[in-house]
Design a protein around this motif. Structure first.
Motif, PDB file in Angstrom:
ATOM      1  N   PHE A 158      12.388 -43.676   8.638  1.00  0.00           N
ATOM      2  CA  PHE A 158      12.627 -42.441   9.174  1.00  0.00           C
ATOM      3  C   PHE A 158      13.224 -41.336   8.092  1.00  0.00           C
ATOM      4  N   ILE A 159      14.348 -41.648   7.355  1.00  0.00           N
ATOM      5  CA  ILE A 159      15.175 -40.895   6.800  1.00  0.00           C
ATOM      6  C   ILE A 159      14.062 -40.309   5.629  1.00  0.00           C
ATOM      7  N   ARG A 160      13.524 -41.215   5.030  1.00  0.00           N
ATOM      8  CA  ARG A 160      12.556 -40.887   3.754  1.00  0.00           C
ATOM      9  C   ARG A 160      11.481 -39.682   4.374  1.00  0.00           C
ATOM     10  N   GLU A 161      10.804 -40.019   5.532  1.00  0.00           N
ATOM     11  CA  GLU A 161       9.941 -39.200   6.124  1.00  0.00           C
ATOM     12  C   GLU A 161      10.487 -37.629   6.382  1.00  0.00           C
ATOM     13  N   LEU A 162      11.712 -37.955   6.906  1.00  0.00           N
ATOM     14  CA  LEU A 162      12.432 -36.621   7.184  1.00  0.00           C
ATOM     15  C   LEU A 162      12.821 -35.645   6.056  1.00  0.00           C
ATOM     16  N   THR A 163      13.515 -36.351   5.134  1.00  0.00           N
ATOM     17  CA  THR A 163      13.942 -35.745   3.939  1.00  0.00           C
ATOM     18  C   THR A 163      12.520 -35.147   3.345  1.00  0.00           C
ATOM     19  N   THR A 164      11.293 -35.873   3.209  1.00  0.00           N
ATOM     20  CA  THR A 164      10.157 -35.489   2.661  1.00  0.00           C
ATOM     21  C   THR A 164       9.826 -34.011   3.221  1.00  0.00           C
ATOM     22  N   ALA A 165       9.682 -34.173   4.456  1.00  0.00           N
ATOM     23  CA  ALA A 165       9.118 -33.012   5.405  1.00  0.00           C
ATOM     24  C   ALA A 165      10.202 -31.686   5.295  1.00  0.00           C
ATOM     25  N   LEU A 166      11.587 -32.118   5.135  1.00  0.00           N
ATOM     26  CA  LEU A 166      12.463 -30.955   4.911  1.00  0.00           C
ATOM     27  C   LEU A 166      12.467 -30.419   3.687  1.00  0.00           C
ATOM     28  N   GLU A 167      12.191 -31.368   2.519  1.00  0.00           N
ATOM     29  CA  GLU A 167      12.035 -30.718   1.241  1.00  0.00           C
ATOM     30  C   GLU A 167      10.682 -29.710   0.845  1.00  0.00           C
ATOM     31  N   LEU A 168       9.747 -30.131   1.824  1.00  0.00           N
ATOM     32  CA  LEU A 168       8.476 -29.358   1.706  1.00  0.00           C
ATOM     33  C   LEU A 168       8.483 -28.099   2.336  1.00  0.00           C
ATOM     34  N   ILE A 169       9.393 -27.969   3.596  1.00  0.00           N
ATOM     35  CA  ILE A 169       9.581 -26.771   4.413  1.00  0.00           C
ATOM     36  C   ILE A 169      10.178 -25.978   3.551  1.00  0.00           C
ATOM     37  N   LYS A 170      11.266 -26.594   3.160  1.00  0.00           N
ATOM     38  CA  LYS A 170      12.369 -25.648   2.221  1.00  0.00           C
ATOM     39  C   LYS A 170      11.407 -24.911   0.983  1.00  0.00           C
ATOM     40  N   LYS A 171      10.908 -25.705   0.406  1.00  0.00           N
ATOM     41  CA  LYS A 171      10.100 -25.300  -0.934  1.00  0.00           C
ATOM     42  C   LYS A 171       8.862 -24.337  -0.660  1.00  0.00           C
ATOM     43  N   ASP A 172       8.080 -24.908   0.324  1.00  0.00           N
ATOM     44  CA  ASP A 172       6.787 -24.184   0.538  1.00  0.00           C
ATOM     45  C   ASP A 172       6.768 -23.254   1.619  1.00  0.00           C
ATOM     46  N   GLY A 173       7.431 -23.497   2.696  1.00  0.00           N
ATOM     47  CA  GLY A 173       7.356 -22.796   3.781  1.00  0.00           C
ATOM     48  C   GLY A 173       6.423 -23.745   4.905  1.00  0.00           C
ATOM     49  N   ILE A 174       6.281 -23.328   6.066  1.00  0.00           N
ATOM     50  CA  ILE A 174       5.800 -24.112   7.230  1.00  0.00           C
ATOM     51  C   ILE A 174       4.207 -24.118   6.685  1.00  0.00           C
ATOM     52  N   LEU A 175       3.593 -22.835   6.563  1.00  0.00           N
ATOM     53  CA  LEU A 175       2.035 -22.874   6.624  1.00  0.00           C
ATOM     54  C   LEU A 175       1.452 -23.320   5.421  1.00  0.00           C
ATOM     55  N   LYS A 176       2.191 -23.599   4.260  1.00  0.00           N
ATOM     56  CA  LYS A 176       1.512 -24.364   3.181  1.00  0.00           C
ATOM     57  C   LYS A 176       1.917 -25.695   3.454  1.00  0.00           C
ATOM     58  N   THR A 177       2.792 -26.022   4.052  1.00  0.00           N
ATOM     59  CA  THR A 177       3.231 -27.652   4.199  1.00  0.00           C
ATOM     60  C   THR A 177       2.456 -28.267   5.298  1.00  0.00           C
ATOM     61  N   LEU A 178       2.041 -27.414   6.249  1.00  0.00           N
ATOM     62  CA  LEU A 178       1.396 -27.852   7.522  1.00  0.00           C
ATOM     63  C   LEU A 178       0.138 -28.763   7.151  1.00  0.00           C
ATOM     64  N   PRO A 179      -0.886 -28.198   6.194  1.00  0.00           N
ATOM     65  CA  PRO A 179      -1.916 -29.148   5.887  1.00  0.00           C
ATOM     66  C   PRO A 179      -1.848 -30.453   5.698  1.00  0.00           C
ATOM     67  N   LYS A 180      -0.765 -30.660   4.738  1.00  0.00           N
ATOM     68  CA  LYS A 180      -0.110 -32.199   4.356  1.00  0.00           C
ATOM     69  C   LYS A 180      -0.005 -33.048   5.563  1.00  0.00           C
ATOM     70  N   TYR A 181      -0.092 -32.383   6.766  1.00  0.00           N
ATOM     71  CA  TYR A 181       0.196 -33.184   8.176  1.00  0.00           C
ATOM     72  C   TYR A 181      -0.898 -33.422   8.801  1.00  0.00           C
ATOM     73  N   LEU A 182      -2.066 -33.050   8.273  1.00  0.00           N
ATOM     74  CA  LEU A 182      -3.139 -33.125   9.078  1.00  0.00           C
ATOM     75  C   LEU A 182      -4.272 -34.121   8.610  1.00  0.00           C
TER      76      LEU A 182
END
Ligand code: NAD
Length: 500
Positions: free
Chosen positions: A475-499
């Motif tokens: 869980f910590i790994r997944e959460l950290t990855t998502a947080l890093e992506l969102i901070k770096k690229d923003g929501i709209l660029k990160t979202l496709p990685k979760y589809l």
């Protein structure tokens, strides 16, 4: 034309679009069997709407509603309703069009700060069978962590002082004072019916009032309350945004009704309620309310709703606001968000839910998407995001905790949690600042700043998150990855990685 009893026939004749109005008797011999504390948008679109149907279609004449406002700002609602014979309009809007219904079930309103005695006397009156509540979570003085009454709160302290027995401020002070009088008069106690969006709303209300009664010091009264008062649990649902000034104008232009405070809502509504009442109840099942025998039945419906509806609202709200959207339907119009919400429901939330006899869970998910897409109710993201510290731990984290337990997928749920962890900083992806409306804001912002892209600082808040989450490395790994992506690229660029 101004909304009031006298104008009802003309309002119907003059309306450019279909408008229904009460044709039943109001006032006079009609008894006010329900006292409702917290007459906001939701009560007027939900409970009062069901009661209006019972009065119109089934001639019910002993359960009219007397509204009560405890807060200083409730005088605005009192004045709006009193100025139009307590009538108001519910406008149901969907992509298919809108329908307006003048509601007549509320027939009185008492503003407690001006006359506390009138409120206590009304609740203690033999005609009153139910005292219902939509007082928001904060009205319960419930400590989520200890599950106890916040008895050191100054408002509760005031009401616990016997010198203030007849001048209470809180819901519990009023309930207690009225129940004492009913007991002394040999009357049955009323049912206390919470309609707030809380897991086990009835049980929490019971526990808070019982504690209040014990602390008040009269053991006989406390025992009588514990034994005799019913507190049904219920699951309530109807998306009801705050009324906007434009809603009044639209009502006047489309339906010709001048209403000081209409309510705009969706056509959908649901109420599952435990059949437990101390002094009788209206025949709610006649108008589609699901009255069920067992608290466990309510809980299953509630679990579906909290995880699928409220969980999806979180998935729309926090990432949506970070991406710069303002309304729920705007977010759902974005193809990636649309897919994300659907895939999160189907692949991560649904597999963890219990089957309920007679409920088609896929049909429920489709209805939810349709409701979220409704472009006409203009449901504001800040309303959805309000008080996230009370929402994420209830709507998202329980699915994650169960997924950890059974080793099921939870990437998308982690994306939503990470979006909220980032959201609490109060700056969106375009660098615009926004208000974080949350009672824990300061602590959240401190921890978010301390942790950066490491979620452990926020996860250390013991009142929000359990060890099952804190200690799970996957869980910590997944959460950290998502947080890093969102901070770096923003929501709209990160979202496709979760589809998919
Ligand atoms: P609202 O702001 O229109 O009304 C809130 C009411 O609660 C007001 O009358 C206010 O005076 C009263 N209140 C607030 N704090 C109180 C306190 N400490 N003691 C007594 N009264 C208090 O909000 P709303 O949309 O009517 O929502 C109210 C509640 O209804 C929500 O908190 C939620 O639990 C429940 N609900 C709302 C919706 C919705 O879509 N709006 C859907 C399901 C459930």
């Amino acid at each position: 034309l101004k909304l009031n009893d006298a104008n009802l026939p003309q309002l119907v004749k003059a309306a450019a679009a279909p408008l229904t109005v009460p044709t039943y008797t109001r006032g006079g011999s009609v008894k006010q069997g329900i006292v409702h504390i917290g007459v906001g948008g939701f009560h007027r679109a939900h409970f009062a709407y069901y009661m209006n149907q019972l009065m119109e279609k089934h001639g019910l004449a002993d359960y009219a509603i007397c509204g009560v406002g405890l807060q200083p700002w409730d005088s605005t609602m009192r004045d709006a309703l009193a100025g139009q014979d307590y009538l108001y309009t519910v406008v149901e809007r969907s992509a298919k069009g809108s329908a307006a219904h003048v509601i007549g079930s509320i027939q009185n309103f008492l503003f407690a700060p001006e006359n506390r005695e009138a409120v206590i006397a009304k609740m203690a009156h033999p005609d009153t069978h139910i005292v219902s509540l939509t007082i928001t979570e904060s009205g319960y003085f419930y400590n989520e962590h200890t599950h106890e009454l916040q008895s050191d709160d100054p408002a509760i302290q005031h009401d616990l002082d016997p010198a203030n027995a007849d001048t209470p401020n809180t819901t519990f002070g009023f309930l207690y004072a009225a129940l004492v009088r009913r007991r002394a008069a040999g009357l049955k106690p009323f049912t206390v019916l919470s309609c707030d969006n809380m897991h086990r709303n009835g049980s929490i209300t019971r526990s808070m009032l019982e504690t209040f009664a014990k602390l008040r010091g009269d053991a006989d009264v406390a025992a009588w309350i514990a034994e005799k008062v019913a507190f049904p649990n219920s699951m309530v649902d109807r998306i009801t945004p705050q009324t906007a000034p434009a809603d009044k104008v639209a009502l006047s232009e489309t339906f010709g009704v001048e209403d000081a405070w209409p309510v705009v809502t969706e056509p959908f509504m649901q109420w599952v309620i435990e059949d437990r009442f101390s002094d009788g109840r209206p025949p709610l099942e006649k108008v589609g309310v699901q009255v069920v025998a067992d608290v466990l039945d309510v809980e299953q419906f509630e679990k579906h709703k909290l995880r699928l509806l409220n969980g999806s609202h979180s998935a729309i709200g926090y990432p949506g606001q970070l991406a710069g959207f303002s309304y729920v339907h705007e977010v759902m119009n974005h193809p990636d968000f649309h897919k994300f919400v659907w895939q999160m429901m189907q692949e991560e939330v649904k597999p963890l839910l219990p089957a309920i006899e007679g409920v088609d869970i896929d049909a429920y998910c489709h209805t939810l998407v349709e409701r979220f897409e409704n472009p006409t109710i203009m449901d504001q993201l800040p309303r959805i995001c309000l008080g996230g510290s009370g929402k994420i731990p209830k709507f998202i984290m329980p699915s994650i905790a169960e997924a950890i337990w059974v080793t099921a997928p939870f990437r998308r749920l982690c994306f939503v949690a990470a979006a909220w962890f980032h959201y609490v900083n109060g700056v969106d992806d375009n660098g615009n600042k926004f208000e974080v409306d949350d009672p824990m804001r300061e602590e959240l912002q401190e921890k978010a700043a301390e942790g950066g892209t490491n979620p452990r600082a926020l996860l250390s808040i013991g009142t929000l998150f359990g060890d099952d989450l804190r200690n799970d490395e996957r869980f910590i790994r997944e959460l950290t990855t998502a947080l890093e992506l969102i901070k770096k690229d923003g929501i709209l660029k990160t979202l496709p990685k979760y589809l998919d």
